[in-house]
Write an enzyme that holds these catalytic residues in place. Structure first.
Site, PDB file in Angstrom:
ATOM      1  N   GLY A  18     -76.349  -5.328 -48.669  1.00  0.00           N
ATOM      2  CA  GLY A  18     -77.397  -5.905 -47.387  1.00  0.00           C
ATOM      3  C   GLY A  18     -78.940  -6.198 -48.386  1.00  0.00           C
ATOM      4  N   VAL A  65     -78.510  10.427 -48.025  1.00  0.00           N
ATOM      5  CA  VAL A  65     -80.292   9.955 -47.784  1.00  0.00           C
ATOM      6  C   VAL A  65     -80.481  11.691 -46.862  1.00  0.00           C
ATOM      7  CG1 VAL A  65     -80.607   8.677 -48.977  1.00  0.00           C
ATOM      8  CG2 VAL A  65     -79.982   8.001 -46.763  1.00  0.00           C
ATOM      9  N   TYR A 156     -78.962   4.705 -32.006  1.00  0.00           N
ATOM     10  CA  TYR A 156     -79.218   3.195 -33.143  1.00  0.00           C
ATOM     11  C   TYR A 156     -80.864   3.106 -32.915  1.00  0.00           C
ATOM     12  CZ  TYR A 156     -80.209  -0.726 -35.698  1.00  0.00           C
ATOM     13  OH  TYR A 156     -80.318  -1.205 -37.159  1.00  0.00           O
TER      14      TYR A 156
END
Ligand SMILES: NC(=O)c1ccc[n+]([C@@H]2O[C@H](COP(=O)([O-])OP(=O)(O)OC[C@H]3O[C@@H](n4cnc5c(N)ncnc54)[C@H](O)[C@@H]3O)[C@@H](O)[C@H]2O)c1
Length: 269
Positions: A18, A65, A156
């Site tokens: 992406g 991560v 989110y």
């Protein structure tokens, strides 16, 4: 040729797919050496192979991560390979659905860990390296959902709003060390296979991908004032601006790249 990132070392998290992939590719074309951290090992291999057509200096490391230890190992291996880090793009992001009342704590914690804590861990590891060199540019990829609400995406949206606070802190705390930090907030970007990717990477939350993912993506063209979804390249080119000396007086800023979505009060149709 006057390349914008000649000899710079750029770290891109989420660079296997992406927007991150387009960013790594554009940065490499502009002369950067690239280190990618991403959990999607097969896409990572493919992306690094592609980058090596442009530069010999590209590495990809399979990393989650959100893990403190994996982040510090990744940064150590990047330093072992390149000896410096000039640009950090925190591009990792997952979207799992749920309104405030419908969001299980485990989902909330996972989204915050992947989208926000990861950027904190990366900044904490990389800022001292940049400080030693008295220069650096950090770009945290948020979303227009950091600024405006969207039903059913509580974790989110909160994680993305948090990135604005984190970025502002880095910008003010380390300006004296020559470090700039900015947010890049995309609107709707045409990235394929994302829902499938998140379901593969986060099987425990497969139920939270929800059918609402697709209509949201499909509505992006109609919602933006420019009446089209953005391309990963259009976000990458803004990341290039923030990474390079073209933006040398820009810090603590949130650059919205949304085709006018948040500027427009029109009714799609
Ligand atoms: N596509 C859009 O419409 C859009 C809009 C606004 C913001 N964004 C943001 O842009 C960023 C890139 O999104 P994208 O659309 O290119 O999605 P994407 O899924 O194509 O890219 C995200 C990358 O992050 C990696 N990743 C996910 N979890 C990880 C983890 N724990 N550790 C390491 N790597 C991990 C994935 O493997 C993938 O390569 C995200 O932060 C996203 O929230 C995207």
């Amino acid at each position: 040729m006057n390349l914008l990132l000649r000899d710079k070392v750029a770290v891109v998290t989420g660079g296997a797919n992406g927007i991150g992939k387009a960013t790594a590719g554009l940065f490499a074309e502009e002369g950067a050496r690239i280190a990618i951290a991403d959990r999607d090992s097969s896409a990572l291999r493919e992306t690094v192979n592609k980058l090596r057509k442009v530069t010999d200096d590209a590495i990809g490391v399979a990393v989650d991560v959100s893990s403190e230890i994996e982040v510090s190992q990744f940064v150590a291996s990047t330093m072992a390979k390149f000896g410096r880090i000039d640009v950090l793009v925190n591009c990792v992001g997952i979207s799992l659905q749920g309104s405030v009342v419908d969001t299980p704590l485990a989902l909330w914690n996972r989204v915050l860990a992947v989208n926000l804590t990861s950027a904190f861990l990366m900044c904490r590891a990389v800022v001292p390296i940049m400080s030693a060199n008295r220069r650096g540019s950090i770009i945290n990829v948020a979303s227009i959902q950091a600024l405006v609400g969207f039903d059913g995406n509580a974790a989110y949206a909160t994680s993305k709003a948090g990135l604005i606070g984190l970025t502002r802190q880095v910008a003010v705390e380390y300006a004296g060390a020559g470090i700039r930090a900015n947010v890049l907030s995309p609107g709707g970007v045409d990235v394929r296979g994302k829902v499938e990717r998140i379901s593969r990477l986060e099987p425990a939350f497969a139920d939270a991908l929800g059918p609402s993912d697709r209509p949201r993506d499909e509505s992006a063209p109609a919602r933006s004032a420019l009446r089209t979804a953005g391309s990963p390249f259009q976000i990458a080119s803004s990341a290039l601006f923030l990474a390079s000396d073209l933006s040398s007086y820009v810090t603590g800023h949130n650059l919205v790249v949304d085709g006018g979505w948040t500027a427009w009060l029109g009714i799609p149709g």
